[in-house]
Design an enzyme around this catalytic site. Structure first.
Site, short mmCIF file in Angstrom:
data_model
loop_
_atom_site.label_atom_id
_atom_site.label_comp_id
_atom_site.label_asym_id
_atom_site.label_seq_id
_atom_site.Cartn_x
_atom_site.Cartn_y
_atom_site.Cartn_z
N LYS A 95 0.84 -1.21 0.00
CA LYS A 95 0.00 0.00 0.00
C LYS A 95 0.86 1.24 0.00
CE LYS A 95 -3.70 -2.31 2.40
NZ LYS A 95 -4.15 -2.79 3.71
N ASP A 99 -11.89 2.17 3.62
CA ASP A 99 -12.22 0.74 3.63
C ASP A 99 -13.73 0.52 3.48
OD1 ASP A 99 -10.34 -1.25 3.71
OD2 ASP A 99 -9.96 -1.06 5.86
N GLN A 110 -5.42 -1.77 9.38
CA GLN A 110 -5.25 -3.11 8.82
C GLN A 110 -5.92 -4.15 9.72
OE1 GLN A 110 -3.87 -3.83 5.84
NE2 GLN A 110 -4.19 -6.02 6.13
#
Ligand code: GUN
Length: 295
Positions: A54, A121, A98
């Site tokens: 990322k 997200d 995460q």
């Protein structure tokens, strides 16, 4: 006849290039540098690989990348304080914590603490609810990637029979909503579904997101179906090493499907590319700019 292989690598690279062009434009025209903050708690090796990827891809797209690494034994309060600080930081337009979090931390409370405008997200209930209601929302990246891959084969999904196997918050449920928005007819299947092979046989579009190696067999498929394999399963090989396989028996599917995503090199490539799209989109929305021309 062998199925067309949907090349996630090529499609993701093309998407990242288009994001980079738009990032350059908003920088030039509005002096806006989209910023993504990734929070990694603990040192799960798979998560570390994702986070590094990322970071690299965010910078390659011309965006700012911020990494926050916290020890596995961080307290819930300290983690929430990091999220609160990122919510306030004007250089940060996207926040990704995460998952999975180490045991002892309350994932739901952490997701709820993220500013929905920065929730790249798409996991905050505000975004999940907006998506389910058919409203404009930040949507989870892997399902967005699945839709883009499908559209590389079928530009319109209208009226097609789709089956989504798996009902997770990160993939299955949001994917169902995105497919509905595309006017597909959607069946939601899961571990308790009866006659899964029979259900899959009806589907023009098959999405396997269960995390069970090669569970979907070739002879379950309707001939010519498009198969999107979200599974990433590491299984042992004879030589003691491991290999990655999806949730679909790939070699079997090649003989029956019309198009299939490989593992690796399919859906996995798309997730980070879509994260970049969401970060750009969030940055433009926060700055009051029109929606960027990338999707
Ligand atoms: N872990 C595996 N995939 C994802 C993802 O898309 N988002 C987050 N936050 N964690 C993940």
């Amino acid at each position: 006849m062998t199925a067309r292989i949907i090349d996630g690598k090529v499609i993701a690279a093309d998407l990242r290039a288009r994001v980079a062009d738009e990032v350059a434009r908003v920088k030039r025209e509005h002096n806006l540098v989209p910023g993504l903050a990734v929070v990694l708690v603990g040192s799960d090796p798979a998560s570390e690989v994702y986070v590094r990827s990322k970071h690299t891809q965010t910078q390659a797209a011309g965006m700012a990348s911020f990494e926050h690494k916290l020890p596995a034994d961080v307290s819930q309060a300290d983690l929430l304080a990091v999220v609160a600080k990122l919510n306030r930081d004007p250089a940060v337009h996207g926040i990704l914590v995460q998952l999975p979090l180490p045991k002892g931390l309350n994932t739901e409370a952490v997701i709820n603490a993220i500013d929905p405008a920065k929730d790249v997200d798409g996991l905050h209930p505000n975004n999940a609810g907006r998506l389910a209601g058919g409203f404009e929302a930040l949507s989870p990246c892997t399902p967005l990637g699945c839709i883009i891959l499908t559209k590389s084969v079928h530009p319109s999904l209208e009226g097609m029979n789709a089956i989504v196997i798996g009902r997770s918050n990160l993939v299955g449920r949001p994917l169902v909503q995105l497919l509905l928005n595309e006017n597909a007819t959607v069946t939601i299947a899961h571990s308790r579904s009866r006659d899964l092979p029979g259900l899959v046989k009806q589907a023009d579009l098959v999405y396997a997101a269960v995390g069970r190696p090669e569970m979907v067999r070739g002879d379950w498929l309707k001939p010519g179906a498009t198969v999107i394999d979200v599974g990433i399963n590491r299984i042992p090989k004879d030589d003691g090493k491991t290999r990655l396989v999806g949730d679909v028996a790939y070699q079997e599917a090649l003989g029956i499907a019309g198009a299939v995503t490989p593992v690796p090199g399919g859906v996995g490539q798309m997730t980070v590319a879509c994260l970049l799209v969401n970060t750009l989109r969030a940055a433009c929305a926060i700055a009051g700019l029109p929606k960027p021309a990338v999707s």
